[in-house]
Structures are given as structure tokens and as C-alpha cells.
Design a protein around this motif. Sequence first.
Motif, PDB file in Angstrom:
ATOM      1  N   ASP A 160       0.809  -1.221   0.000  1.00  0.00           N
ATOM      2  CA  ASP A 160       0.000   0.000   0.000  1.00  0.00           C
ATOM      3  C   ASP A 160       0.841   1.269   0.000  1.00  0.00           C
ATOM      4  O   ASP A 160       0.311   2.374   0.099  1.00  0.00           O
ATOM      5  CB  ASP A 160      -0.941   0.012   1.210  1.00  0.00           C
ATOM      6  N   VAL A 161       2.166   1.131  -0.112  1.00  0.00           N
ATOM      7  CA  VAL A 161       3.025   2.314  -0.106  1.00  0.00           C
ATOM      8  C   VAL A 161       2.965   2.996  -1.474  1.00  0.00           C
ATOM      9  O   VAL A 161       2.872   2.339  -2.515  1.00  0.00           O
ATOM     10  CB  VAL A 161       4.477   1.938   0.263  1.00  0.00           C
ATOM     11  N   LEU A 162       2.998   4.321  -1.472  1.00  0.00           N
ATOM     12  CA  LEU A 162       2.967   5.088  -2.720  1.00  0.00           C
ATOM     13  C   LEU A 162       4.242   4.830  -3.501  1.00  0.00           C
ATOM     14  O   LEU A 162       5.352   4.971  -2.977  1.00  0.00           O
ATOM     15  CB  LEU A 162       2.825   6.580  -2.405  1.00  0.00           C
ATOM     16  N   GLY A 163       4.100   4.419  -4.771  1.00  0.00           N
ATOM     17  CA  GLY A 163       5.261   4.118  -5.599  1.00  0.00           C
ATOM     18  C   GLY A 163       5.453   5.088  -6.747  1.00  0.00           C
ATOM     19  O   GLY A 163       6.567   5.453  -7.105  1.00  0.00           O
ATOM     20  N   VAL A 164       4.334   5.525  -7.323  1.00  0.00           N
ATOM     21  CA  VAL A 164       4.379   6.411  -8.496  1.00  0.00           C
ATOM     22  C   VAL A 164       3.315   7.488  -8.353  1.00  0.00           C
ATOM     23  O   VAL A 164       2.196   7.226  -7.907  1.00  0.00           O
ATOM     24  CB  VAL A 164       4.132   5.619  -9.802  1.00  0.00           C
ATOM     25  N   LEU A 165       3.685   8.703  -8.716  1.00  0.00           N
ATOM     26  CA  LEU A 165       2.736   9.814  -8.773  1.00  0.00           C
ATOM     27  C   LEU A 165       2.659  10.221 -10.239  1.00  0.00           C
ATOM     28  O   LEU A 165       3.549  10.886 -10.761  1.00  0.00           O
ATOM     29  CB  LEU A 165       3.229  10.963  -7.893  1.00  0.00           C
ATOM     30  N   SER A 199      -4.222  18.381 -15.447  1.00  0.00           N
ATOM     31  CA  SER A 199      -3.517  17.169 -15.041  1.00  0.00           C
ATOM     32  C   SER A 199      -3.692  16.919 -13.550  1.00  0.00           C
ATOM     33  O   SER A 199      -3.510  17.818 -12.738  1.00  0.00           O
ATOM     34  CB  SER A 199      -2.025  17.297 -15.367  1.00  0.00           C
ATOM     35  N   LYS A 200      -4.030  15.682 -13.202  1.00  0.00           N
ATOM     36  CA  LYS A 200      -4.155  15.301 -11.793  1.00  0.00           C
ATOM     37  C   LYS A 200      -3.058  14.297 -11.460  1.00  0.00           C
ATOM     38  O   LYS A 200      -2.685  13.475 -12.285  1.00  0.00           O
ATOM     39  CB  LYS A 200      -5.523  14.652 -11.529  1.00  0.00           C
ATOM     40  N   GLY A 201      -2.573  14.338 -10.220  1.00  0.00           N
ATOM     41  CA  GLY A 201      -1.544  13.408  -9.789  1.00  0.00           C
ATOM     42  C   GLY A 201      -2.162  12.110  -9.299  1.00  0.00           C
ATOM     43  O   GLY A 201      -2.714  12.047  -8.197  1.00  0.00           O
ATOM     44  N   VAL A 202      -2.083  11.077 -10.122  1.00  0.00           N
ATOM     45  CA  VAL A 202      -2.665   9.776  -9.770  1.00  0.00           C
ATOM     46  C   VAL A 202      -1.690   9.031  -8.862  1.00  0.00           C
ATOM     47  O   VAL A 202      -0.541   8.795  -9.227  1.00  0.00           O
ATOM     48  CB  VAL A 202      -2.946   8.936 -11.040  1.00  0.00           C
ATOM     49  N   GLU A 248      -5.548   5.577 -13.781  1.00  0.00           N
ATOM     50  CA  GLU A 248      -6.023   5.320 -12.422  1.00  0.00           C
ATOM     51  C   GLU A 248      -6.026   3.835 -12.054  1.00  0.00           C
ATOM     52  O   GLU A 248      -6.239   3.482 -10.893  1.00  0.00           O
ATOM     53  CB  GLU A 248      -7.439   5.895 -12.261  1.00  0.00           C
ATOM     54  N   CYS A 249      -5.780   2.965 -13.044  1.00  0.00           N
ATOM     55  CA  CYS A 249      -5.690   1.513 -12.802  1.00  0.00           C
ATOM     56  C   CYS A 249      -4.327   0.965 -13.206  1.00  0.00           C
ATOM     57  O   CYS A 249      -4.166  -0.241 -13.350  1.00  0.00           O
ATOM     58  CB  CYS A 249      -6.809   0.781 -13.526  1.00  0.00           C
ATOM     59  N   ALA A 250      -3.394   1.812 -13.461  1.00  0.00           N
ATOM     60  CA  ALA A 250      -1.962   1.516 -13.665  1.00  0.00           C
ATOM     61  C   ALA A 250      -1.569   0.587 -14.818  1.00  0.00           C
ATOM     62  O   ALA A 250      -0.542  -0.060 -14.699  1.00  0.00           O
ATOM     63  CB  ALA A 250      -1.385   0.933 -12.356  1.00  0.00           C
ATOM     64  N   PRO A 251      -2.224   0.434 -15.942  1.00  0.00           N
ATOM     65  CA  PRO A 251      -3.490   1.011 -16.368  1.00  0.00           C
ATOM     66  C   PRO A 251      -4.592  -0.023 -16.635  1.00  0.00           C
ATOM     67  O   PRO A 251      -5.697   0.339 -16.967  1.00  0.00           O
ATOM     68  CB  PRO A 251      -3.089   1.635 -17.711  1.00  0.00           C
ATOM     69  N   LEU A 252      -4.299  -1.334 -16.516  1.00  0.00           N
ATOM     70  CA  LEU A 252      -5.155  -2.336 -17.152  1.00  0.00           C
ATOM     71  C   LEU A 252      -6.482  -2.587 -16.426  1.00  0.00           C
ATOM     72  O   LEU A 252      -6.528  -2.732 -15.205  1.00  0.00           O
ATOM     73  CB  LEU A 252      -4.389  -3.653 -17.288  1.00  0.00           C
ATOM     74  N   MET A 269      -6.122   2.961  -8.077  1.00  0.00           N
ATOM     75  CA  MET A 269      -5.271   3.937  -7.389  1.00  0.00           C
ATOM     76  C   MET A 269      -5.744   4.239  -5.966  1.00  0.00           C
ATOM     77  O   MET A 269      -6.875   3.940  -5.567  1.00  0.00           O
ATOM     78  CB  MET A 269      -5.288   5.250  -8.189  1.00  0.00           C
ATOM     79  N   LEU A 270      -4.858   4.931  -5.208  1.00  0.00           N
ATOM     80  CA  LEU A 270      -5.231   5.439  -3.888  1.00  0.00           C
ATOM     81  C   LEU A 270      -6.151   6.652  -4.008  1.00  0.00           C
ATOM     82  O   LEU A 270      -7.030   6.867  -3.186  1.00  0.00           O
ATOM     83  CB  LEU A 270      -3.981   5.853  -3.109  1.00  0.00           C
ATOM     84  N   GLY A 271      -5.915   7.460  -5.045  1.00  0.00           N
ATOM     85  CA  GLY A 271      -6.678   8.689  -5.241  1.00  0.00           C
ATOM     86  C   GLY A 271      -5.816   9.709  -5.957  1.00  0.00           C
ATOM     87  O   GLY A 271      -4.738   9.383  -6.474  1.00  0.00           O
TER      88      GLY A 271
END
Length: 501
Positions: free
Chosen positions: A121-126, A136-139, A301-305, A350-352
Motif C-alpha cells: 500500500d506504499v505510494l510508488g508512483v505519482l 492534469s491530476k496526480g494519480v 487510475e488503474c496503472a493502467p489495465l 489507485m489510492l486517489g
Amino acid sequence: LHNLFDELQIEKGEKIAIMGRNTSHWAIAYVAIVTYGGVVVPILPDFKEDEVLNILEHSESVLALMNDKLFAPLENTNIPHLKGIYSLVDFNVLQGENIPQYAEVEKMQPDDLVCNPLPGDVLGVLSYTSGTSGFSKGVMLTAHNLYSNVQFGLDTLTLKKGGEVLSFLPLAHAFGCAFEFLWPFCAGAPIHFVEKIPSPSLLVKAFKEIRPAIIFMVPLIIEKIYKKQLQPVLESPKMRILLRIPILKQFVYKKIRKKLTDTFGGNFYQMIIGGAALNPEVEAFLQKIGFPFTVGYGMTECAPLISYVDWKHFKKQSCGKVVHRMQMKIDSDYAENHVGEILVKGENVMLGYYKNEDATKEVLRKDGWLRTGDLGIIDKSGLLFIRGRSKNMILGASGQNIYPEEIEATVNNVPMIMESVVVDDDEHRIVALVYPDPDYCAEQGWDTAEKIAEQLEDERKNINAQLPAYKQIFKMVVVDTEFEKTPKRSIKRYLYNDYAK
């Protein structure tokens, strides 16, 4: 790079931006940041200077790695929380005071490298989306989001032993990063990076040289090849006669399939098309000749698939079935017949959106379902059929739901039209904004605006004969330049919504 990050006193969880075209150094930087415990902020090289600065500031990036040429316009800018900018070419310092040079940093031996597993659950990519919705939104993508996509590739995608991959889709975009880099990298497959802007001629040369074992593609490229190379041949009088004879027709289709397959290296199991809708006429022709392709569906938002099916099971105008570790449903009473919004839930989600709680609440429901903003149906076998985007839907004069993408597919089949955007005017009448194909018009001798307008009016009448009354085009409006696009070659529709009002 790990030692460099240590000397710069970069903490775990801090953001490091990467901006450059596809290169091995881009990939090395990405892996270095993730394994260090940092957060990757990939920036598309096509972003304008103000967009890059906005992303660096909004993401609170403490460091950036950039291609030298892309850095040049930013040379005189000052971002307070940025410790420095290093070159992606040779890792030398491009900007920053009292920071270590890469050449001075102690070099690591392979045995010195320790990569601790990241919590899921750690943030890996913005990932800042280019999108077609304006801003543009930061996913926020987690390590588990990335793992789930890569694991799907390892479990499902066919990659023969010794098979190679050509990376030409932007690595800063989720599609290119996941399936032209992370998946083949984890599968142990050689990756060849196309650093230059991938023009059709450059790609054809690269495909013939590398002969990739699988190809990931966006619709625009395959549609251009069809329109420029195949359609003129198919519409010639001689070919029309041949295609009326069943035995000869199959022979012709076989020859075309081989030529098209050879264009892409002739060594691939299948071509996976994603990133935007594929033109129905092009899709129907590719199926007719037996070309090995499939169409998938996803979003950043689904990283991407979200959905995929092997080309042997692909069904016309579908986008596959929901992938492993994901659920999908249609927000309507009858998912098979009534179009509704596509909702997804699962380990790819995504987390949001970073520092944007309102935007997150708009798309992520409390029960975990993500509102995609896309409209579609799911048939009895589980195949997804997309009908359009909810934001693009036009309400007809009598309340009918009109999906502009369906009309655009018909308009774009006209040889003299390169691309189009369908909008409505103040009276809810359909207006087609069109960019004529300059080469085709020149060949036909239509060298004035009046002649082009006259031909377009004839085409408008022909198109309307194929459409129900409520979808018919009231008028066509010529635009002087190609429509502005995102890096994944989707038209920025929001720029043209009010064009006819």
C-alpha cells in the motif's frame, strides 16, 4: 544512484521526477528510485514548460532527472524544494548548488545492492495524467497497483522464449511503462528503446530491425497505415473486381495480411491496441484479413489495465474481459442492453488524486468502486463494449443520448478527412469539426477553401444517409490545423466543446 540519493539525504517516500524520452537511462532511474523507496514522478516530455513547473511544485519533488534538451527551457527557473536537477544522458549536474557530482559518488558493486520488498500500500508512483479533461491530476499508484499489472502480464501474455520488446510508447504514460518496460523487464526479455519521436517511418524501420515478439500500439498509427497505404489500394477499380470473387478475395486478404505483418517485423504473436478507441472500419478490416490483434481497455487510475482478451478470442468492437484481481460492472439496471457508466474495483485501482480530495471523492466511491467516466455494456460472456465517455455525451434536441465517438468513426472514414471532433451548437444540433487531409485534397485538385467546402457538403449528405435522424450532422466546420492532442495521441476534446456555440 542509490548512493547519490543517500548523499543528497533523500528520505524514503520523497518524490523524484524523471523527464525524458524512452532510453535505458530512464528505465534505470525508475528502477533506482523505486528500489530506494522513493516515489517516481514521471513527466511526459511533451508537456509545456509551465506544466512541468506546475508538476514539480505540486508533487513536491526534491530531485529531478531530465534529458538535457528538455531541461534547457527550465534553466533559469527556481523551485525552492528542488535540491537539484541531474542529466538523464550522463547523470551530470544540470542545476543545483553544493550538490555532489555523479562521477564523485562511490560506485556500488552488484552484491552491495539491497532492495527490500515494498509494502503493497506504499505510494510508488505519482503519475500526472495528460488526459482530455483539462487539468492534469496526480494519480497515486501503489507498489501493489504496479505489481498487479506486471503479474497479469507474466500470467497471461504470450512472450516466446528469446522474444524482444520495442518500447516506443511514452514511458511516462502508464500503458507504455507497464507493458513496454516493467512487464518485459520482470520477464527477463530484452527491451529496445526508441528515443526519437516515433514517426511511422521510424517505427517501421525499428520493427523490421528488432522484430518484436509482441507489440503494444495506439490506434492512430495503425489507422494512418490503413488510410494511407491500404485504403487507396482496396478502393482501386481492379481490386474491387478481385474482391467480388470469393477465391481471389481470400488470396488477396492473405497477401495483405502478410504484408502488414511483415511491416511490423513479422515475428509477433499479437498486437495489443489501447489508449483510445479504434476506428470500427479499420477494426473490421483487420479482422477480415485475420490480422492478429486485440483491443484492451485501461486508464492511468488503474496503472493502467482493466480489461483484455487474447486476439484469438477477440470479438468485434469489444475491449476484452475484466483482468485478474479486478471486478467490473455497469451502473445500469440491465448491463447487457442499457448503456451505463463503467465501474471497476480491485487491486489495480489507485489510492486517489494527490492533494485533491474533492476530485478523488468524485471518482472513488466509499465502497471502493472507481467511476471511470466511460460508458458501456457487458455481454453475457463478460466482454466489455465501450460506447463513449459520459462527459462527451451530447443530449439531442428531443432528449436522445448521442455519443460523438460513433459519429466521428463514420466521418473519419471519408478519405478527404484526416480527423474530426463532433460537438453541438446552442440549439443542440450536431456540428462536425473536421481537419481535411491536405495531401489527399491536393491530389484531387481541391486547392481552394471553396472547393473543399463544396466536397465536404457532399460528404455530409452521404454521411447523413447512413445516420438516424437525431444523429445527423447539421454542418461541417473546417479547422486549419490538426487538433491538439495528448502524448498518447487522444484529441483534447475539451478545447473544442464550445467551438460551435
